[in-house]
Structures are given as structure tokens and as C-alpha cells.
Scaffold this motif. Structure first.
Motif, PDB file in Angstrom:
ATOM      1  N   GLU A  80     -10.266  33.289  31.716  1.00  0.00           N
ATOM      2  CA  GLU A  80     -10.793  32.003  32.157  1.00  0.00           C
ATOM      3  C   GLU A  80      -9.721  31.085  32.724  1.00  0.00           C
ATOM      4  O   GLU A  80     -10.031  30.086  33.386  1.00  0.00           O
ATOM      5  CB  GLU A  80     -11.487  31.308  30.989  1.00  0.00           C
ATOM      6  N   ASN A  81      -8.444  31.417  32.513  1.00  0.00           N
ATOM      7  CA  ASN A  81      -7.346  30.593  33.035  1.00  0.00           C
ATOM      8  C   ASN A  81      -6.839  31.060  34.392  1.00  0.00           C
ATOM      9  O   ASN A  81      -6.052  30.350  35.030  1.00  0.00           O
ATOM     10  CB  ASN A  81      -6.173  30.591  32.047  1.00  0.00           C
ATOM     11  N   VAL A  82      -7.256  32.240  34.827  1.00  0.00           N
ATOM     12  CA  VAL A  82      -6.685  32.827  36.047  1.00  0.00           C
ATOM     13  C   VAL A  82      -7.086  32.032  37.291  1.00  0.00           C
ATOM     14  O   VAL A  82      -6.228  31.598  38.071  1.00  0.00           O
ATOM     15  CB  VAL A  82      -7.111  34.304  36.192  1.00  0.00           C
ATOM     16  N   GLU A  83      -8.366  31.826  37.498  1.00  0.00           N
ATOM     17  CA  GLU A  83      -8.798  31.128  38.714  1.00  0.00           C
ATOM     18  C   GLU A  83      -8.307  29.685  38.766  1.00  0.00           C
ATOM     19  O   GLU A  83      -7.817  29.242  39.823  1.00  0.00           O
ATOM     20  CB  GLU A  83     -10.319  31.183  38.860  1.00  0.00           C
ATOM     21  N   PRO A  84      -8.410  28.897  37.667  1.00  0.00           N
ATOM     22  CA  PRO A  84      -7.855  27.534  37.732  1.00  0.00           C
ATOM     23  C   PRO A  84      -6.376  27.505  38.064  1.00  0.00           C
ATOM     24  O   PRO A  84      -5.923  26.639  38.822  1.00  0.00           O
ATOM     25  CB  PRO A  84      -8.114  26.988  36.313  1.00  0.00           C
ATOM     26  N   THR A  85      -5.619  28.458  37.513  1.00  0.00           N
ATOM     27  CA  THR A  85      -4.183  28.525  37.819  1.00  0.00           C
ATOM     28  C   THR A  85      -3.960  28.816  39.292  1.00  0.00           C
ATOM     29  O   THR A  85      -3.139  28.167  39.956  1.00  0.00           O
ATOM     30  CB  THR A  85      -3.510  29.610  36.963  1.00  0.00           C
ATOM     31  N   LEU A  86      -4.685  29.779  39.816  1.00  0.00           N
ATOM     32  CA  LEU A  86      -4.513  30.169  41.219  1.00  0.00           C
ATOM     33  C   LEU A  86      -4.954  29.052  42.166  1.00  0.00           C
ATOM     34  O   LEU A  86      -4.386  28.894  43.252  1.00  0.00           O
ATOM     35  CB  LEU A  86      -5.298  31.450  41.504  1.00  0.00           C
ATOM     36  N   LYS A  87      -5.956  28.277  41.767  1.00  0.00           N
ATOM     37  CA  LYS A  87      -6.378  27.147  42.599  1.00  0.00           C
ATOM     38  C   LYS A  87      -5.274  26.095  42.682  1.00  0.00           C
ATOM     39  O   LYS A  87      -4.996  25.546  43.752  1.00  0.00           O
ATOM     40  CB  LYS A  87      -7.658  26.526  42.032  1.00  0.00           C
ATOM     41  N   VAL A  88      -4.629  25.822  41.535  1.00  0.00           N
ATOM     42  CA  VAL A  88      -3.537  24.845  41.509  1.00  0.00           C
ATOM     43  C   VAL A  88      -2.355  25.344  42.342  1.00  0.00           C
ATOM     44  O   VAL A  88      -1.764  24.595  43.131  1.00  0.00           O
ATOM     45  CB  VAL A  88      -3.102  24.576  40.059  1.00  0.00           C
ATOM     46  N   VAL A  89      -1.994  26.615  42.176  1.00  0.00           N
ATOM     47  CA  VAL A  89      -0.881  27.208  42.924  1.00  0.00           C
ATOM     48  C   VAL A  89      -1.151  27.145  44.423  1.00  0.00           C
ATOM     49  O   VAL A  89      -0.277  26.780  45.221  1.00  0.00           O
ATOM     50  CB  VAL A  89      -0.641  28.666  42.470  1.00  0.00           C
ATOM     51  N   LYS A  90      -2.367  27.481  44.810  1.00  0.00           N
ATOM     52  CA  LYS A  90      -2.703  27.477  46.234  1.00  0.00           C
ATOM     53  C   LYS A  90      -2.663  26.066  46.810  1.00  0.00           C
ATOM     54  O   LYS A  90      -2.114  25.842  47.897  1.00  0.00           O
ATOM     55  CB  LYS A  90      -4.088  28.089  46.470  1.00  0.00           C
ATOM     56  N   SER A 117       1.224  36.197  33.717  1.00  0.00           N
ATOM     57  CA  SER A 117       1.281  36.571  32.301  1.00  0.00           C
ATOM     58  C   SER A 117       0.857  35.363  31.473  1.00  0.00           C
ATOM     59  O   SER A 117       1.204  34.228  31.797  1.00  0.00           O
ATOM     60  CB  SER A 117       2.696  37.005  31.916  1.00  0.00           C
ATOM     61  N   GLY A 118       0.130  35.614  30.395  1.00  0.00           N
ATOM     62  CA  GLY A 118      -0.394  34.520  29.605  1.00  0.00           C
ATOM     63  C   GLY A 118       0.641  33.800  28.781  1.00  0.00           C
ATOM     64  O   GLY A 118       0.590  32.581  28.625  1.00  0.00           O
ATOM     65  N   GLY A 119       1.603  34.536  28.218  1.00  0.00           N
ATOM     66  CA  GLY A 119       2.546  33.961  27.268  1.00  0.00           C
ATOM     67  C   GLY A 119       3.900  33.627  27.851  1.00  0.00           C
ATOM     68  O   GLY A 119       4.183  33.893  29.028  1.00  0.00           O
ATOM     69  N   ASN A 143       3.476  31.931  30.980  1.00  0.00           N
ATOM     70  CA  ASN A 143       2.841  30.827  30.246  1.00  0.00           C
ATOM     71  C   ASN A 143       1.591  30.264  30.926  1.00  0.00           C
ATOM     72  O   ASN A 143       1.307  29.063  30.835  1.00  0.00           O
ATOM     73  CB  ASN A 143       3.853  29.702  29.936  1.00  0.00           C
ATOM     74  N   VAL A 144       0.834  31.130  31.596  1.00  0.00           N
ATOM     75  CA  VAL A 144      -0.396  30.700  32.259  1.00  0.00           C
ATOM     76  C   VAL A 144      -1.397  30.120  31.261  1.00  0.00           C
ATOM     77  O   VAL A 144      -2.145  29.191  31.585  1.00  0.00           O
ATOM     78  CB  VAL A 144      -1.018  31.890  33.036  1.00  0.00           C
ATOM     79  N   ASP A 145      -1.413  30.647  30.043  1.00  0.00           N
ATOM     80  CA  ASP A 145      -2.384  30.181  29.046  1.00  0.00           C
ATOM     81  C   ASP A 145      -2.035  28.821  28.454  1.00  0.00           C
ATOM     82  O   ASP A 145      -2.798  28.294  27.633  1.00  0.00           O
ATOM     83  CB  ASP A 145      -2.496  31.207  27.902  1.00  0.00           C
ATOM     84  N   PHE A 146      -0.907  28.253  28.861  1.00  0.00           N
ATOM     85  CA  PHE A 146      -0.470  26.994  28.269  1.00  0.00           C
ATOM     86  C   PHE A 146      -0.432  25.852  29.283  1.00  0.00           C
ATOM     87  O   PHE A 146       0.182  24.814  29.032  1.00  0.00           O
ATOM     88  CB  PHE A 146       0.901  27.168  27.615  1.00  0.00           C
ATOM     89  N   ILE A 147      -1.079  26.033  30.416  1.00  0.00           N
ATOM     90  CA  ILE A 147      -1.133  24.970  31.415  1.00  0.00           C
ATOM     91  C   ILE A 147      -2.226  23.975  31.046  1.00  0.00           C
ATOM     92  O   ILE A 147      -3.359  24.357  30.758  1.00  0.00           O
ATOM     93  CB  ILE A 147      -1.418  25.545  32.823  1.00  0.00           C
ATOM     94  N   ASP A 148      -1.858  22.714  31.044  1.00  0.00           N
ATOM     95  CA  ASP A 148      -2.835  21.639  30.830  1.00  0.00           C
ATOM     96  C   ASP A 148      -3.177  21.070  32.203  1.00  0.00           C
ATOM     97  O   ASP A 148      -2.388  20.345  32.805  1.00  0.00           O
ATOM     98  CB  ASP A 148      -2.251  20.564  29.924  1.00  0.00           C
ATOM     99  N   PHE A 149      -4.358  21.411  32.700  1.00  0.00           N
ATOM    100  CA  PHE A 149      -4.722  21.050  34.062  1.00  0.00           C
ATOM    101  C   PHE A 149      -5.063  19.572  34.216  1.00  0.00           C
ATOM    102  O   PHE A 149      -5.350  19.112  35.318  1.00  0.00           O
ATOM    103  CB  PHE A 149      -5.904  21.911  34.526  1.00  0.00           C
ATOM    104  N   THR A 150      -5.015  18.814  33.125  1.00  0.00           N
ATOM    105  CA  THR A 150      -5.243  17.368  33.193  1.00  0.00           C
ATOM    106  C   THR A 150      -3.939  16.582  33.097  1.00  0.00           C
ATOM    107  O   THR A 150      -3.951  15.358  33.229  1.00  0.00           O
ATOM    108  CB  THR A 150      -6.175  16.918  32.044  1.00  0.00           C
ATOM    109  N   ASP A 151      -2.843  17.286  32.869  1.00  0.00           N
ATOM    110  CA  ASP A 151      -1.545  16.640  32.646  1.00  0.00           C
ATOM    111  C   ASP A 151      -0.651  16.857  33.861  1.00  0.00           C
ATOM    112  O   ASP A 151      -0.247  17.994  34.158  1.00  0.00           O
ATOM    113  CB  ASP A 151      -0.894  17.220  31.388  1.00  0.00           C
ATOM    114  N   ARG A 152      -0.325  15.790  34.557  1.00  0.00           N
ATOM    115  CA  ARG A 152       0.471  15.899  35.783  1.00  0.00           C
ATOM    116  C   ARG A 152       1.843  16.510  35.504  1.00  0.00           C
ATOM    117  O   ARG A 152       2.290  17.393  36.250  1.00  0.00           O
ATOM    118  CB  ARG A 152       0.631  14.515  36.430  1.00  0.00           C
ATOM    119  N   ASN A 153       2.510  16.046  34.458  1.00  0.00           N
ATOM    120  CA  ASN A 153       3.838  16.570  34.145  1.00  0.00           C
ATOM    121  C   ASN A 153       3.789  18.055  33.836  1.00  0.00           C
ATOM    122  O   ASN A 153       4.687  18.818  34.226  1.00  0.00           O
ATOM    123  CB  ASN A 153       4.448  15.805  32.966  1.00  0.00           C
ATOM    124  N   ASN A 154       2.744  18.485  33.125  1.00  0.00           N
ATOM    125  CA  ASN A 154       2.614  19.896  32.774  1.00  0.00           C
ATOM    126  C   ASN A 154       2.391  20.747  34.019  1.00  0.00           C
ATOM    127  O   ASN A 154       2.984  21.820  34.178  1.00  0.00           O
ATOM    128  CB  ASN A 154       1.461  20.075  31.785  1.00  0.00           C
TER     129      ASN A 154
END
Length: 285
Positions: A80-90, A117-119, A143-154
């Protein structure tokens, strides 16, 4: 009689050999490999549409012992973290470079693989590897599983990794002047950079402690850190350094960085900085 017996054996052996070859041929006519086209999930189709087809980037998110170091405690990214991560990266990486550098810029210079990788990738000395580039062909992100998509600094910390690694790829495409760049702070490079702090490194003319590990890392950290701030934030960051010479040194590195992007790729890195911040705002908001 003995000679005839030997001949009969020889003839029989040939016949058996021919029969065996015939059997082998029939077996080999059917491939031992699975040639069926893989069934694509909705995520796979989205990746093809957003990454593979336009940019020729293969995204590796399923686990494979051939893609990640087996001696490390690593695991695949939660699905469930893959697509949100890829959207942010893109949005922040690919779309920003495309907007400033042109439609073909990333298509030409992008890595051919992006692995997730998740960890965290922890090192024996206590440091954490957030990502790395392999020969300009692949970027691995942890550390893909530890991204806070609401936190700008993160989000900025995570994107700092890919901006850093992508700079290495650009440097492999068009090298920067390492000798001249290294002469700005020639005596303070330290392979044991992890024994220092970012604040202490700032006072020696480096934007981070890791920047002091090597000239190439210094340049990549300059780019990644510069793109992490807006223009006012970048100026404030430098102005808060106490050492006057350190501030001058970072400004000299900034000038070399800007000249490199302009001469090598016809990119105004100040415009790129502005676009990256705009796209980061859109992601967070």
C-alpha cells in the motif's frame, strides 16, 4: 564370431543413440521456462503508464534476493506504500527536471531501474544508508514504509536521497571538475564523517557531515541540500553558519554547482529549486 558380436553391439548402440537424440529433440521442443505473459495488477499497469512507458524505468518493488543485499535485514515495501511513494518521487523529482530541462531530459538520463525496500539499511558503524546508485543504471531507495506523506520535512528527507543519487548519475553522464571543486575545502574531507555532526561540518564549509566524506559526495550533497530549501531558506541556512570562511566556501561550491548545471545541461538550478519547492507544496497540500 567375436567381431560380428562387437559389430552388433555397435549397431545397437548407434540405434539407441539416435533414438535418444530423437527423444531429446521432442523434449527440447517444449521450453523449460515459463513463457506466459505475467498477469499485471492495477499497480503494475499504473507503473507501466507512469514510469516504464514514458521514461523506460523499471520499478522493482517485489522482493528478490538478487536485488538487495542478503546480509542486511531488509524487506519489501508494504504494497500500500508503493504507489504513494512513486507518486511523490515522480512529482518532485521527475516532473521538476522535466519542467526545467525539457520533456526528454529524464528520458535520456534516468536510471533504468528504481528499486524500493521497506526498511532501513543499517550499517555496522551505526549509520543508515538511505539509498544508492549503481553505475548510473539503478537507484535503490530504502525506508519506504516510514515515509509520512503529510510531513514536509519527512518527504524532503526522502527526496533528498534520490536527488543525491540522481546527481551521481548526472555526474557520470557529464563529469564535473572534481579537482577544482575539491580545492575549495581540501583539508577537511574525512572518511570517518559519521563521527562528526552536520552542524560541525557546516562550520568547515560542508552542507552536511556526509558531504565531507569525499569530493563526489560533497557535490551530490550540495545539489540535494540546495533543492531541499526554497531560495530564502537556503540563504538563511548559510547565514546561520558562524564561520565566515565556511560561508564563503559553500557559496563558492554553489557557484560551481550552478555553472555545472548550466553548461552541462542548460538547466538553471535556481529555477529548478523553485519548481521542486512548488511541487513539494502540491504533494504536501
Amino acid at each position: 564370431m567375436k567381431n560380428k558380436f562387437i559389430k552388433y553391439i555397435a549397431v545397437a548402440a548407434v540405434a539407441i543413440g539416435i533414438s535418444a537424440c530423437s527423444d531429446d529433440d521432442s523434449i527440447r521442443s517444449e521450453s523449460v521456462f515459463d513463457t506466459e505473459a505475467p498477469e499485471l495488477t492495477d499497480l503494475d499497469q499504473w507503473i507501466r503508464q507512469e514510469y516504464t512507458n514514458p521514461y523506460n524505468i523499471e520499478v522493482i518493488y517485489k522482493w528478490s534476493e538478487f536485488e538487495f543485499a542478503i546480509e542486511r535485514y531488509l524487506y519489501p515495501a508494504t504494497l500500500e506504500n508503493v504507489e504513494p511513494t512513486l507518486k511523490v518521487v515522480k512529482k518532485i523529482w521527475i516532473d521538476s527536471y522535466t519542467e526545467v530541462g525539457g520533456d526528454d531530459f529524464v528520458k535520456i538520463s534516468a536510471p533504468r531501474q528504481l528499486a524500493l525496500s521497506g526498511g532501513f539499511n543499517s550499517n555496522p558503524e551505526g549509520t543508515i544508508t538511505l539509498g544508492f546508485a549503481e553505475g548510473g543504471k539503478k537507484i535503490v531507495l530504502f525506508n519506504v514504509d516510514f515515509i509520512d506523506f503529510t510531513d514536509r520535512n519527512n518527504i524532503q528527507q526522502f527526496l533528498n536521497t534520490i536527488q543525491h543519487e540522481y546527481t551521481h548519475i548526472l555526474n557520470q553522464t557529464v563529469p564535473f571538475d572534481e579537482q577544482t571543486f575539491g580545492e575549495i575545502t581540501p583539508t577537511d574531507y574525512n572518511p570517518n564523517w559519521y563521527q562528526s555532526t552536520d552542524a560541525a561540518a557546516n562550520e568547515k564549509g560542508f552542507v552536511t557531515a556526509y558531504a565531507s566524506s569525499a569530493i563526489t559526495e560533497d557535490f551530490a550533497e550540495m545539489v540535494a541540500t540546495f533543492l531541499r530549501y526554497d531560495n530564502q531558506g537556503w540563504n538563511d541556512f548559510i547565514d546561520n553558519i558562524n564561520n565566515v570562511q565556511a560561508r564563503r566556501d559553500i557559496r563558492t561550491k554553489e557557484a560551481m554547482m550552478a555553472e555545472y548545471f548550466n553548461s552541462a545541461f542548460n538547466i538553471d538550478i535556481y529555477e529548478l529549486q523553485e519548481v521542486v519547492q512548488q511541487h513539494t507544496d502540491e504533494v504536501v497540500n
